[in-house]
Design an enzyme around this catalytic site. Sequence first.
Site, mmCIF file in Angstrom:
data_model
loop_
_atom_site.group_PDB
_atom_site.id
_atom_site.type_symbol
_atom_site.label_atom_id
_atom_site.label_comp_id
_atom_site.label_asym_id
_atom_site.label_seq_id
_atom_site.Cartn_x
_atom_site.Cartn_y
_atom_site.Cartn_z
ATOM 1 N N GLY A 117 -40.284 16.289 -1.779
ATOM 2 C CA GLY A 117 -40.844 15.064 -1.163
ATOM 3 C C GLY A 117 -39.628 14.459 -1.059
ATOM 4 O O GLY A 117 -39.812 13.125 -0.050
ATOM 5 N N HIS A 149 -50.714 22.083 -2.999
ATOM 6 C CA HIS A 149 -50.320 23.771 -2.859
ATOM 7 C C HIS A 149 -51.670 24.396 -3.365
ATOM 8 O O HIS A 149 -52.043 23.881 -4.125
ATOM 9 C CB HIS A 149 -49.955 23.909 -4.434
ATOM 10 C CG HIS A 149 -49.108 25.793 -4.313
ATOM 11 N ND1 HIS A 149 -49.081 26.559 -3.568
ATOM 12 C CD2 HIS A 149 -48.728 25.767 -5.141
ATOM 13 C CE1 HIS A 149 -48.399 27.212 -4.241
ATOM 14 N NE2 HIS A 149 -48.437 27.259 -5.028
ATOM 15 N N SER A 203 -41.770 14.203 -7.369
ATOM 16 C CA SER A 203 -40.813 14.751 -5.888
ATOM 17 C C SER A 203 -41.835 14.836 -5.185
ATOM 18 O O SER A 203 -41.856 13.370 -4.100
ATOM 19 C CB SER A 203 -40.766 16.062 -5.504
ATOM 20 O OG SER A 203 -40.456 16.415 -4.997
#
Length: 342
Positions: free
Chosen positions: A134, A108, A27
């Site tokens: 994404g 992240h 993604s």
Amino acid sequence: MAELFYDDDADLSVIQSKKVAIIGYGSQGHAHALNLRDSGVDVVVGLREGSSSRAKAEEQGLNVATVADAVRSADVVMILAPDQVQRRLYAEEIEPNLKDDAAIFFAHGFNIRFGYIKPSAGHDVAMVAPKGPGHTVRREYEAGRGVPVIVAVEQDASGNAWDVALSYAKAIGGLRAAGIKTTFTEETETDLFGEQAVLCGGVSALIQNGFEVLTEAGYQPEIAYFEVLHEMKLIVDLIWEGGISKQRWSVSDTAEYGDYVSGPRVITPDVKENMKKVLDDVRSGAFAERFINDQDAGGPEFKELRSRGENHPIEATGRELRKLFAWTETRDADYVEGQVGR
Ligand code: NAD
Ligand code: MG
């Protein structure tokens, strides 16, 4: 007030003068790789041997290599593999091949915040995390817009980590919307809390419980589905556009009054106490440990919970109902109804 960054605050030439390895092509990976490439950045995508993503990346004209080879040549390594595989991937294929002064980027903070990855002191460690999936990051970029990003620097070995991070954020289109300054700790803890207590966990449980109450009281499941699930999107869209106030402005006075008198009867003060316990488990690392230990064992608990969720009666009702309506046509080519999973 948070510190914000826009296009004028970043210099694109910083990232254009570096070689960037994007590890993973899911993604986020595909969106970062394509947006960087279209912003004039030298990109290589690092994938496992035999990865099914290789053909997709090559079709887009991207340069693809093994993870080790991609890392060897890179000044910036953006790790966009799933969080639960990053620790092993880093130890086995990334760390041994890193240039001494390579910067390590994340979307992240999970593996840094909970200590699963501990880069040595010579590396810049930064985060550029789009606040959207994404596919949206790519679509917005192509439309000349961007998805807001949050940016953090955990380790500034070079003294230039912020310049590189902001330049990267600009190249993926994020600063056309805005960049917000944060820390790995703040991003990780608030992200996990938000998805568990409110967005994914909270909303799913709220919908399932509402559906159960109506069907157990003898109402038709199809009607219950519309009332507690289908209309959720209409309400959330209004909240997204103009806050809770706009939602209350748009609904009937009956609905607005019901909101005031019954919302707090459902989400009682003890629910807030439960939310605090969820936050405690995020901050103590108890959630991370439970997730990673289960993943390391092949995900037995994860798979059991996933199948329990798929078997909830609201899913079967929804599958049948959505077939009747052309407007529910799925927009995600790789999502198969009734077959969530990898
Ligand atoms: P994803 O599951 O969509 O894709 C991960 C990709 O990594 C796969 O497509 C594959 O190319 C590769 N991969 C999988 N297993 C691998 C392995 N063992 N070794 C090497 N490569 C492997 O992941 P994603 O959702 O894009 O998440 C990537 C990162 O971005 C995570 O840190 C996630 O928390 C973060 N993030 C995701 C989103 C989102 O909306 N999906 C938003 C913000 C941040
Ligand atoms: Mg999130």
